[in-house]
Design a protein around this motif. Structure first.
Motif, PDB file in Angstrom:
ATOM      1  N   PRO A 173       0.876  -1.007   0.113  1.00 26.90           N
ATOM      2  CA  PRO A 173       0.233  -0.235   0.294  1.00 26.90           C
ATOM      3  C   PRO A 173       0.658   1.108   0.087  1.00 26.90           C
ATOM      4  CG  PRO A 173      -1.135  -1.716   1.617  1.00 26.90           C
ATOM      5  CD  PRO A 173       0.009  -2.265   1.424  1.00 26.90           C
ATOM      6  N   GLU A 174       2.375   1.411   0.254  1.00 26.82           N
ATOM      7  CA  GLU A 174       3.154   2.297   0.238  1.00 26.82           C
ATOM      8  C   GLU A 174       3.169   2.496  -1.318  1.00 26.82           C
ATOM      9  OE1 GLU A 174       6.350   2.555   3.586  1.00 26.82           O
ATOM     10  OE2 GLU A 174       5.435  -0.085   3.331  1.00 26.82           O
ATOM     11  N   GLY A 175       3.112   1.983  -2.204  1.00 27.07           N
ATOM     12  CA  GLY A 175       3.109   2.074  -3.265  1.00 27.07           C
ATOM     13  C   GLY A 175       4.813   2.336  -4.261  1.00 27.07           C
ATOM     14  N   VAL A 176       5.467   2.569  -3.106  1.00 28.54           N
ATOM     15  CA  VAL A 176       7.021   2.839  -3.552  1.00 28.54           C
ATOM     16  C   VAL A 176       8.343   2.821  -2.399  1.00 28.54           C
ATOM     17  CG1 VAL A 176       6.739   4.465  -5.096  1.00 28.54           C
ATOM     18  CG2 VAL A 176       7.095   5.284  -2.783  1.00 28.54           C
ATOM     19  N   ALA A 177       9.332   2.143  -2.635  1.00 28.40           N
ATOM     20  CA  ALA A 177       9.933   1.939  -1.572  1.00 28.40           C
ATOM     21  C   ALA A 177      11.054   3.099  -1.055  1.00 28.40           C
ATOM     22  CB  ALA A 177      10.625   0.113  -2.009  1.00 28.40           C
ATOM     23  N   VAL A 178      11.318   3.733  -0.334  1.00 31.33           N
ATOM     24  CA  VAL A 178      12.122   4.780   0.008  1.00 31.33           C
ATOM     25  C   VAL A 178      13.380   4.017   0.114  1.00 31.33           C
ATOM     26  CG1 VAL A 178      10.504   6.748  -0.030  1.00 31.33           C
ATOM     27  CG2 VAL A 178      11.211   5.469   2.020  1.00 31.33           C
ATOM     28  N   GLY A 179      13.416   3.297   1.046  1.00 34.72           N
ATOM     29  CA  GLY A 179      14.870   2.314   1.954  1.00 34.72           C
ATOM     30  C   GLY A 179      15.692   2.603   2.855  1.00 34.72           C
ATOM     31  N   LEU A 180      14.220   2.555   3.940  1.00 37.74           N
ATOM     32  CA  LEU A 180      14.401   3.665   4.866  1.00 37.74           C
ATOM     33  C   LEU A 180      13.249   2.368   6.082  1.00 37.74           C
ATOM     34  CD1 LEU A 180      14.235   7.174   5.220  1.00 37.74           C
ATOM     35  CD2 LEU A 180      16.538   5.864   5.552  1.00 37.74           C
ATOM     36  N   SER A 181      13.972   1.396   6.327  1.00 38.44           N
ATOM     37  CA  SER A 181      13.151   0.063   7.320  1.00 38.44           C
ATOM     38  C   SER A 181      12.707   0.597   8.063  1.00 38.44           C
ATOM     39  CB  SER A 181      13.869  -0.612   7.467  1.00 38.44           C
ATOM     40  OG  SER A 181      15.264  -0.379   8.085  1.00 38.44           O
ATOM     41  N   ASP A 182      13.052   1.796   9.036  1.00 45.24           N
ATOM     42  CA  ASP A 182      12.219   2.436  10.191  1.00 45.24           C
ATOM     43  C   ASP A 182      11.022   3.758  10.015  1.00 45.24           C
ATOM     44  OD1 ASP A 182      13.408   0.936  11.992  1.00 45.24           O
ATOM     45  OD2 ASP A 182      14.509   1.472  12.443  1.00 45.24           O
ATOM     46  N   ASN A 183      10.810   3.526   8.524  1.00 46.44           N
ATOM     47  CA  ASN A 183       9.456   5.058   7.755  1.00 46.44           C
ATOM     48  C   ASN A 183       9.016   3.524   7.610  1.00 46.44           C
ATOM     49  OD1 ASN A 183      11.738   6.422   9.235  1.00 46.44           O
ATOM     50  ND2 ASN A 183      11.752   7.839   7.975  1.00 46.44           N
ATOM     51  N   LEU A 184       7.664   4.620   7.994  1.00 47.30           N
ATOM     52  CA  LEU A 184       6.620   4.043   6.796  1.00 47.30           C
ATOM     53  C   LEU A 184       5.516   4.882   5.808  1.00 47.30           C
ATOM     54  CD1 LEU A 184       4.795   1.189   6.710  1.00 47.30           C
ATOM     55  CD2 LEU A 184       2.971   2.213   7.914  1.00 47.30           C
ATOM     56  N   MET A 185       5.383   4.643   4.665  1.00 50.81           N
ATOM     57  CA  MET A 185       4.870   5.818   3.680  1.00 50.81           C
ATOM     58  C   MET A 185       3.643   5.601   3.981  1.00 50.81           C
ATOM     59  SD  MET A 185       6.948   7.257   1.812  1.00 50.81           S
ATOM     60  CE  MET A 185       6.256   8.069   0.209  1.00 50.81           C
TER      61      MET A 185
END
Length: 453
Positions: A173-185
């Motif tokens: 559901p985030e749609g994109v992966a930004v590379g930060l495992s502790d962050n949730l889009m």
């Protein structure tokens, strides 16, 4: 999503981890299987091939999992597997987080543990990025969606999958992966729209229908001490960003900040930015991000909304660019040369926007949280993407999966009939908050950086 790796690349798995070995093998197989490349705009439907999926699960995955995403094992916490097994034979949508683009590997392995076949809603660019190997994604159940716009083919196929109820569906559901495992889009509310279309059709046929969303949190945890690996990763970046003979720094954190400043210096020079002396690193980073975002929005003639959170602003621009990049060019009367030029310009903007994403790891809020091995390596990974174009995984990890309570769409049906937008937002927010809470709990598995070794 993953012909084992590409789908595992779901919404963009940049060659994030030694994928060349894998794609060489898949490319050879694809060359024998698919002789003609489809037009870039063509919808890619799922073509589940049970024999091929079995081969991938039991032959390719055991070899590739520790080599490509560097995952040695997948652990499902507590009674998570039993919770999922209780839903066998029912219609299910799995909604995991998607931080580093390797989560699709984990979902494929989860399908093996459950003895099930999944379908995977996969960003359209993945199929083109890894042609011809990308063609094989369809054989393991992946199908394409163009993000940020109504995709009738994807909507129709999703409806058919859910109505048939033969395979579970995986959506990130985030749609994109930004590379930060502790962050949730933020989760996109459109995931509920996919489900409700199928649900309403089923209700008209059967009356009493249950369709479940299941939130999942996936956390990658390094299994060995990473002291030497961190040193090698920093040395690699220092060799590229710092002049020879540059004085050394005492701690990994100091070396990381020094690299961040060097990377920022290079970006400011590239964009013609001159900051006054004494400006804090975090302020310089924020300025560069805003500059890239505003220039991209202006080029797209999109009204910028600085009041919105950063991930939503970036995702909106990514979606707008994808609409141009994957727009059909064979319509009657269309100026094909002009459309192709617009596509090239959009691809260039898309690449620039990656810089804004990569700088998210140097955000002061992110740096000020407790620095764990995993968080530190995430930041290094973003720097590697900016400098080398791809991330390298420097150590063996395990993937820990936590399964949340299923959410029955039936419980939202009345609300949906009265207020569709409100129901979709509530479903999205409930799933997002559940995954966010589980990720926070899983972060306790990570070691503080100071205890490495």
């Amino acid at each position: 999503m993953t012909l084992i790796t590409s789908v595992f690349h779901n919404f963009r798995l940049p060659a994030d981890a030694g994928t060349p070995i894998f794609y060489a093998a898949l490319g050879l197989a694809a060359a024998c299987t698919f002789l003609k490349r489809s037009p870039s705009f063509a919808f890619r439907p799922p073509k589940n091939n049970s024999l091929f999926i079995t081969f991938v699960k039991y032959v390719l995955v055991p070899v590739l999992l520790p080599l490509v995403p560097r995952i040695t094992r997948v652990e499902v916490e507590g009674d998570g597997l039993n919770r999922l097994r209780q839903l066998k034979g029912k219609r299910v949508i799995l909604t995991p987080n998607h931080a580093e683009a390797t989560e699709p590997y984990v979902m494929f392995q989860l399908s093996k543990l459950l003895g099930e076949e999944f379908n995977y809603l996969t960003a359209r660019e993945v199929f083109d990025a890894y042609f011809p190997a990308g063609r094989l994604l369809q054989a393991i159940g992946a199908y394409s969606v163009v993000r940020g716009m109504p995709d009738r083919n994807a909507l129709r196929t999703t409806t058919e999958i859910l109505m048939e109820g033969k395979h579970w569906l995986v959506i990130f559901p985030e749609g994109v992966a930004v590379g930060l495992s502790d962050n949730l889009m933020p989760f996109q509310p459109g995931i509920g729209q996919f489900a409700f279309r199928a649900y309403e059709n089923l209700v008209r046929k059967d009356g009493d229908v249950h369709l479940y969303f299941v939130p999942l949190a996936i956390k990658m945890v390094y299994v060995h001490a990473m002291d030497s690996a961190i040193d090698r990763a920093l040395q690699r970046l220092e060799g590229k960003l710092l002049p020879r003979g540059f004085p050394g720094a005492a701690t990994p954190q100091e070396r990381l900040l020094r690299l961040g400043e060097a990377l920022l210096d290079a970006s400011e020079k590239k964009y013609g930015v001159r900051q006054p002396a004494g400006i804090a690193l975090s302020d310089r980073i924020n300025f560069m991000r805003e500059l890239i975002i505003s220039r991209t929005a202006r080029a797209l003639n999109i009204q910028e909304r600085p009041d919105r959170i950063l991930p939503d602003r970036i995702r909106d621009l990514i979606n707008a660019l994808d609409q141009i990049i994957y727009r059909k060019v064979n319509e009657r009367g269309a100026d094909k040369q002009l459309l192709r030029q617009e596509k090239l310009e959009a691809q260039a903007l898309r690449k620039r926007l990656e810089t804004a994403v990569n700088f998210m790891g140097l955000d002061e809020c992110y740096l000020n949280q407790q620095m764990t091995t995993e968080r530190f390596m995430d930041i290094i990974g973003l720097m590697e993407r900016e400098v080398f174009g791809t991330r390298r995984f420097w150590g063996i990890r395990k993937a820990v999966v936590r399964i949340g309570e299923p959410l029955d769409l039936k419980n939202y049906a009345d609300q949906y009939r009265v207020n569709k937008k409100g129901a979709l937002q509530e479903i999205s927010m409930t799933l997002e908050s559940t995954v966010r809470a589980m990720l926070l709990e899983l972060s306790d598995l990570c070691k503080p950086l100071k205890s490495l070794g």
